[in-house]
Write a protein that holds these residues in place. Structure first.
Motif, PDB file in Angstrom:
ATOM      1  N   SER A   1       0.822  -1.223   0.000  1.00 23.43           N
ATOM      2  CA  SER A   1       0.000   0.000   0.000  1.00 23.43           C
ATOM      3  C   SER A   1       0.852   1.267   0.000  1.00 23.43           C
ATOM      4  CB  SER A   1      -1.051   0.002   1.112  1.00 23.43           C
ATOM      5  OG  SER A   1      -0.607  -0.612   2.263  1.00 23.43           O
ATOM      6  N   ILE A   2       2.066   1.206   0.535  1.00 23.79           N
ATOM      7  CA  ILE A   2       2.960   2.376   0.419  1.00 23.79           C
ATOM      8  C   ILE A   2       3.302   2.576  -1.059  1.00 23.79           C
ATOM      9  CG2 ILE A   2       5.278   3.295   0.936  1.00 23.79           C
ATOM     10  CD1 ILE A   2       5.118   1.846   3.643  1.00 23.79           C
ATOM     11  N   ASN A   3       3.699   1.487  -1.713  1.00 28.90           N
ATOM     12  CA  ASN A   3       4.097   1.589  -3.128  1.00 28.90           C
ATOM     13  C   ASN A   3       2.952   2.000  -4.047  1.00 28.90           C
ATOM     14  OD1 ASN A   3       6.874   1.121  -3.009  1.00 28.90           O
ATOM     15  ND2 ASN A   3       6.568  -1.097  -2.805  1.00 28.90           N
ATOM     16  N   LYS A   4       1.727   1.720  -3.640  1.00 27.76           N
ATOM     17  CA  LYS A   4       0.570   2.065  -4.479  1.00 27.76           C
ATOM     18  C   LYS A   4       0.039   3.480  -4.202  1.00 27.76           C
ATOM     19  CE  LYS A   4       0.247  -1.691  -6.835  1.00 27.76           C
ATOM     20  NZ  LYS A   4       0.603  -1.669  -8.257  1.00 27.76           N
ATOM     21  N   SER A   5       0.550   4.142  -3.170  1.00 25.35           N
ATOM     22  CA  SER A   5       0.108   5.520  -2.886  1.00 25.35           C
ATOM     23  C   SER A   5       0.625   6.448  -3.975  1.00 25.35           C
ATOM     24  CB  SER A   5       0.657   5.994  -1.536  1.00 25.35           C
ATOM     25  OG  SER A   5       0.263   5.119  -0.510  1.00 25.35           O
TER      26      SER A   5
ATOM     27  N   VAL B   1       4.017   9.692  -0.918  1.00 21.24           N
ATOM     28  CA  VAL B   1       4.314   9.145   0.407  1.00 21.24           C
ATOM     29  C   VAL B   1       5.165  10.158   1.162  1.00 21.24           C
ATOM     30  CG1 VAL B   1       5.370   7.230   1.686  1.00 21.24           C
ATOM     31  CG2 VAL B   1       4.314   6.804  -0.540  1.00 21.24           C
ATOM     32  N   THR B   2       4.776  10.434   2.397  1.00 23.27           N
ATOM     33  CA  THR B   2       5.612  11.326   3.215  1.00 23.27           C
ATOM     34  C   THR B   2       5.937  10.646   4.545  1.00 23.27           C
ATOM     35  OG1 THR B   2       3.893  12.502   4.467  1.00 23.27           O
ATOM     36  CG2 THR B   2       4.319  13.309   2.245  1.00 23.27           C
ATOM     37  N   THR B   3       7.073  11.045   5.113  1.00 30.26           N
ATOM     38  CA  THR B   3       7.413  10.621   6.478  1.00 30.26           C
ATOM     39  C   THR B   3       7.636  11.880   7.306  1.00 30.26           C
ATOM     40  OG1 THR B   3       9.774  10.546   5.974  1.00 30.26           O
ATOM     41  CG2 THR B   3       8.565   8.483   5.769  1.00 30.26           C
ATOM     42  N   VAL B   4       7.519  11.735   8.636  1.00 28.07           N
ATOM     43  CA  VAL B   4       7.592  12.922   9.491  1.00 28.07           C
ATOM     44  C   VAL B   4       9.019  13.282   9.916  1.00 28.07           C
ATOM     45  CG1 VAL B   4       5.217  12.668  10.319  1.00 28.07           C
ATOM     46  CG2 VAL B   4       7.075  11.582  11.585  1.00 28.07           C
ATOM     47  N   SER B   5      10.006  12.494   9.470  1.00 30.53           N
ATOM     48  CA  SER B   5      11.412  12.857   9.751  1.00 30.53           C
ATOM     49  C   SER B   5      12.311  12.126   8.759  1.00 30.53           C
ATOM     50  CB  SER B   5      11.809  12.465  11.176  1.00 30.53           C
ATOM     51  OG  SER B   5      11.748  11.053  11.323  1.00 30.53           O
TER      52      SER B   5
ATOM     53  N   LYS C   1      12.223   8.156   7.264  1.00 30.79           N
ATOM     54  CA  LYS C   1      12.413   7.821   5.841  1.00 30.79           C
ATOM     55  C   LYS C   1      13.485   6.721   5.712  1.00 30.79           C
ATOM     56  CE  LYS C   1      13.858   9.762   1.432  1.00 30.79           C
ATOM     57  NZ  LYS C   1      14.051  10.949   0.604  1.00 30.79           N
ATOM     58  N   GLU C   2      14.600   6.912   6.446  1.00 30.43           N
ATOM     59  CA  GLU C   2      15.668   5.895   6.390  1.00 30.43           C
ATOM     60  C   GLU C   2      15.161   4.539   6.884  1.00 30.43           C
ATOM     61  OE1 GLU C   2      18.900   7.644   8.614  1.00 30.43           O
ATOM     62  OE2 GLU C   2      18.893   9.351   7.208  1.00 30.43           O
ATOM     63  N   ASP C   3      14.397   4.559   7.988  1.00 29.28           N
ATOM     64  CA  ASP C   3      13.840   3.301   8.521  1.00 29.28           C
ATOM     65  C   ASP C   3      12.942   2.628   7.486  1.00 29.28           C
ATOM     66  OD1 ASP C   3      15.080   3.465  10.974  1.00 29.28           O
ATOM     67  OD2 ASP C   3      13.398   4.461  11.963  1.00 29.28           O
ATOM     68  N   THR C   4      12.107   3.437   6.811  1.00 30.33           N
ATOM     69  CA  THR C   4      11.170   2.878   5.833  1.00 30.33           C
ATOM     70  C   THR C   4      11.939   2.227   4.683  1.00 30.33           C
ATOM     71  OG1 THR C   4       9.688   4.704   6.393  1.00 30.33           O
ATOM     72  CG2 THR C   4       9.119   3.416   4.444  1.00 30.33           C
ATOM     73  N   LEU C   5      12.988   2.911   4.216  1.00 30.69           N
ATOM     74  CA  LEU C   5      13.764   2.368   3.095  1.00 30.69           C
ATOM     75  C   LEU C   5      14.549   1.119   3.512  1.00 30.69           C
ATOM     76  CD1 LEU C   5      15.010   5.724   1.509  1.00 30.69           C
ATOM     77  CD2 LEU C   5      13.171   4.234   0.688  1.00 30.69           C
ATOM     78  N   ARG C   6      14.944   1.083   4.791  1.00 31.07           N
ATOM     79  CA  ARG C   6      15.704  -0.064   5.295  1.00 31.07           C
ATOM     80  C   ARG C   6      14.799  -1.284   5.506  1.00 31.07           C
ATOM     81  NH1 ARG C   6      16.265  -1.141  10.475  1.00 31.07           N
ATOM     82  NH2 ARG C   6      15.653   0.957  11.064  1.00 31.07           N
ATOM     83  N   LEU C   7      13.584  -1.037   5.988  1.00 32.24           N
ATOM     84  CA  LEU C   7      12.725  -2.157   6.389  1.00 32.24           C
ATOM     85  C   LEU C   7      11.834  -2.689   5.267  1.00 32.24           C
ATOM     86  CD1 LEU C   7      11.724  -0.710   9.879  1.00 32.24           C
ATOM     87  CD2 LEU C   7      13.108  -2.748   9.492  1.00 32.24           C
ATOM     88  N   PHE C   8      11.600  -1.850   4.230  1.00 33.34           N
ATOM     89  CA  PHE C   8      10.696  -2.262   3.155  1.00 33.34           C
ATOM     90  C   PHE C   8      11.371  -2.083   1.804  1.00 33.34           C
ATOM     91  CE2 PHE C   8       8.061  -0.828   6.656  1.00 33.34           C
ATOM     92  CZ  PHE C   8       7.062  -1.783   6.726  1.00 33.34           C
ATOM     93  N   ASN C   9      10.800  -2.765   0.824  1.00 27.79           N
ATOM     94  CA  ASN C   9      11.279  -2.596  -0.540  1.00 27.79           C
ATOM     95  C   ASN C   9      10.416  -1.514  -1.196  1.00 27.79           C
ATOM     96  OD1 ASN C   9      12.419  -2.914  -2.976  1.00 27.79           O
ATOM     97  ND2 ASN C   9      11.608  -4.964  -3.383  1.00 27.79           N
ATOM     98  N   ILE C  10      10.883  -0.266  -1.113  1.00 23.57           N
ATOM     99  CA  ILE C  10      10.057   0.865  -1.526  1.00 23.57           C
ATOM    100  C   ILE C  10      10.482   1.377  -2.896  1.00 23.57           C
ATOM    101  CG2 ILE C  10       9.389   3.260  -0.929  1.00 23.57           C
ATOM    102  CD1 ILE C  10       8.175   1.134   0.949  1.00 23.57           C
ATOM    103  N   GLU C  11       9.483   1.467  -3.776  1.00 29.20           N
ATOM    104  CA  GLU C  11       9.773   1.965  -5.133  1.00 29.20           C
ATOM    105  C   GLU C  11       9.410   3.436  -5.275  1.00 29.20           C
ATOM    106  OE1 GLU C  11       7.004  -0.642  -6.914  1.00 29.20           O
ATOM    107  OE2 GLU C  11       8.160  -2.420  -6.345  1.00 29.20           O
ATOM    108  N   LYS C  12       8.644   3.960  -4.338  1.00 31.20           N
ATOM    109  CA  LYS C  12       8.173   5.350  -4.430  1.00 31.20           C
ATOM    110  C   LYS C  12       9.206   6.301  -3.857  1.00 31.20           C
ATOM    111  CE  LYS C  12       4.671   6.746  -5.326  1.00 31.20           C
ATOM    112  NZ  LYS C  12       4.072   6.884  -6.646  1.00 31.20           N
TER     113      LYS C  12
ATOM    114  N   ILE D   1      10.063   9.127  -1.376  1.00 34.70           N
ATOM    115  CA  ILE D   1       9.459   9.522  -0.090  1.00 34.70           C
ATOM    116  C   ILE D   1       9.871  10.960   0.224  1.00 34.70           C
ATOM    117  CG2 ILE D   1       9.437   9.093   2.408  1.00 34.70           C
ATOM    118  CD1 ILE D   1       9.830   6.161   1.874  1.00 34.70           C
ATOM    119  N   LYS D   2       8.880  11.815   0.497  1.00 33.75           N
ATOM    120  CA  LYS D   2       9.190  13.205   0.873  1.00 33.75           C
ATOM    121  C   LYS D   2       9.135  13.325   2.396  1.00 33.75           C
ATOM    122  CE  LYS D   2       7.488  15.439  -3.288  1.00 33.75           C
ATOM    123  NZ  LYS D   2       6.685  14.537  -4.110  1.00 33.75           N
ATOM    124  N   VAL D   3      10.078  14.053   2.944  1.00 35.97           N
ATOM    125  CA  VAL D   3      10.053  14.283   4.393  1.00 35.97           C
ATOM    126  C   VAL D   3       9.298  15.582   4.665  1.00 35.97           C
ATOM    127  CG1 VAL D   3      11.458  14.729   6.456  1.00 35.97           C
ATOM    128  CG2 VAL D   3      12.228  13.045   4.755  1.00 35.97           C
ATOM    129  N   VAL D   4       8.224  15.478   5.433  1.00 38.37           N
ATOM    130  CA  VAL D   4       7.487  16.684   5.863  1.00 38.37           C
ATOM    131  C   VAL D   4       7.386  16.602   7.383  1.00 38.37           C
ATOM    132  CG1 VAL D   4       5.411  18.088   5.622  1.00 38.37           C
ATOM    133  CG2 VAL D   4       6.107  16.583   3.740  1.00 38.37           C
TER     134      VAL D   4
END
Ligand code: GMT
Length: 376
Positions: free
Chosen positions: A141-145, A148-152, A156-167, A169-172
């Motif tokens: 569901s992250i990849n289909k959004s 995608v934003t993260t709050v820090s 963002k680093e955690d998300t990229l480390r823990l998941f296979n993200i193709e999108k 990610i903007k930090v807001v």
């Protein structure tokens, strides 16, 4: 624009951010529709531009677990269609991003195009989301959004480390309405009701989950109060509250520690505070620390997750290793024992929050909504 906001309506940080964002967008002239199972706790006004749509769950004896995602995605379809929404902004991936994807697909079938913006808040990635039970659906569901934003940066680093993200990610960053805190300071602060003039006030605000380490808060305060006449205000409620209350009794601190329960007016409590304690095991951002800083409070925290992006070591407070209660107590004492030092930290904290002002962050979200809806 016409925007749907999906969030948890509780005292958790993600719900608070989503609600404050929705109210600010409505104030700026956008039409905002909250879609969730209860009225969000911080939602303190309605207007012709601000609406709340309740997701009602139908109890049925067959279900051991009620299928909330189904009810939520059906409600999203109904509201998008009825109010012609352009964007669904979902806060916290589980299950909101997944339900939004389903809603988007159902709407596509009706020839309606809605964009989905997902904001990741922390535990939806670091604690719950990456668990094998949820990981596949969260990653999908992250990849289909659409955005995608993260709050820090840390999240963002955690998300990229823990998941296979193709999108991308903007930090807001999380944001704060500094004016609300300044007003509380001027008009509603009756410090004398809680502590004697010579006593300092330490505060902790959280949902009392294990990750907040509320027992460490009590241990730090126990050390501080031996050197500094002081009181501790514990704001919030959750599974660790009883343990924290028991530890207070064990240390014989009943007359120094006040448990105030949940509050949707934290600014009126924080305005009493000199030092804020946040010894969390992990914290993607630490909105509670930012709220404390807006009320001119120095912050003693761990150095985990996004906390170093919010609390600046030696300037707005101090950062310590997770679990190092001695160091956190030492730092709190260093700030509290010298009036000039305390004033300097308080002033720096208040100054630093300007980086996270509503005025700075709101246009960033507006830009994200606009940029994804023009690709229709
Ligand atoms: O702090 C919590 O446990 C609640 C949680 C939530 O999603 O409601 O908070 C997370 O989101 C907040 C708002 O973005 C962040 O400020 C918190 O740091 C984050 N909590 C954790 O990462 C533990």
């Amino acid at each position: 624009m016409r925007i749907g906001i999906v969030c948890y309506p509780t005292f958790g940080g993600s719900g608070v951010v989503a609600t404050e964002l929705g109210m600010a967008l409505a104030n700026k002239g956008h039409e905002v529709h909250f879609i969730t199972y209860n009225q969000p706790v911080r939602l303190d006004f309605f207007s012709h531009r601000l609406h709340f749509h309740e997701v009602v769950l139908e109890e049925y004896p067959l279900f051991q677990y009620q299928p909330y995602e189904l009810a939520l995605s059906s409600k999203m379809v109904e509201v998008v269609e009825k109010y012609n929404l352009e964007v669904l902004h979902v806060h916290y991936a589980i299950p909101h991003a997944y339900a939004a994807y389903m809603a988007k697909k159902m709407l596509e079938d009706k020839g309606i195009n809605v964009k989905v913006v997902t904001t990741l808040h922390g535990t939806d990635i670091t604690l719950v989301g990456s668990h094998p039970t949820y990981k596949t659906a969260v990653e999908f569901s992250i990849n289909k959004s659409d955005e995608v934003t993260t709050v820090s940066n840390s999240l963002k680093e955690d998300t990229l480390r823990l998941f296979n993200i193709e999108k991308d990610i903007k930090v807001v960053y999380n944001f704060i309405d500094g004016e609300k805190y300044a007003k509380a300071h001027q008009t509603e602060c009756k410090r004398i009701a809680l502590a004697k003039p010579e006593e300092k006030i330490l505060t902790h605000v959280s949902n009392f989950r294990p990750v907040k380490r509320t027992n460490d808060v009590i241990r730090i305060f126990n050390k501080v109060q031996k050197e500094i006449p002081s009181k501790l205000l514990m704001v919030g409620d959750g599974p660790e509250r009883l343990n924290a209350e028991n530890l207070v009794k064990e240390f014989g601190l009943e007359d120094r520690v006040l448990f105030l329960g949940n509050s949707n007016e934290v600014e009126k409590i924080l305005c009493y505070s000199d030092v804020f304690l946040l010894p969390s095991e992990t914290e993607s951002f630490g909105l509670a620390a930012l709220e404390a800083m807006a009320a001119s409070t120095a912050v003693i925290s761990t150095n985990r997750g996004g906390l170093p992006e919010v609390n600046i070591h030696g300037k707005t407070g101090y950062l310590s290793e997770f679990g190092d209660v001695d160091d956190m107590a030492k730092n709190a004492i260093a700030i509290l024992k010298d009036e000039a030092v305390l004033e300097r930290f308080k002033k720096n904290a208040k100054e630093h929050i300007k980086l996270f002002s509503l005025q700075n962050i709101l246009p960033v979200y507006e830009e994200i909504y606009k940029s994804c809806s023009v690709t229709v």
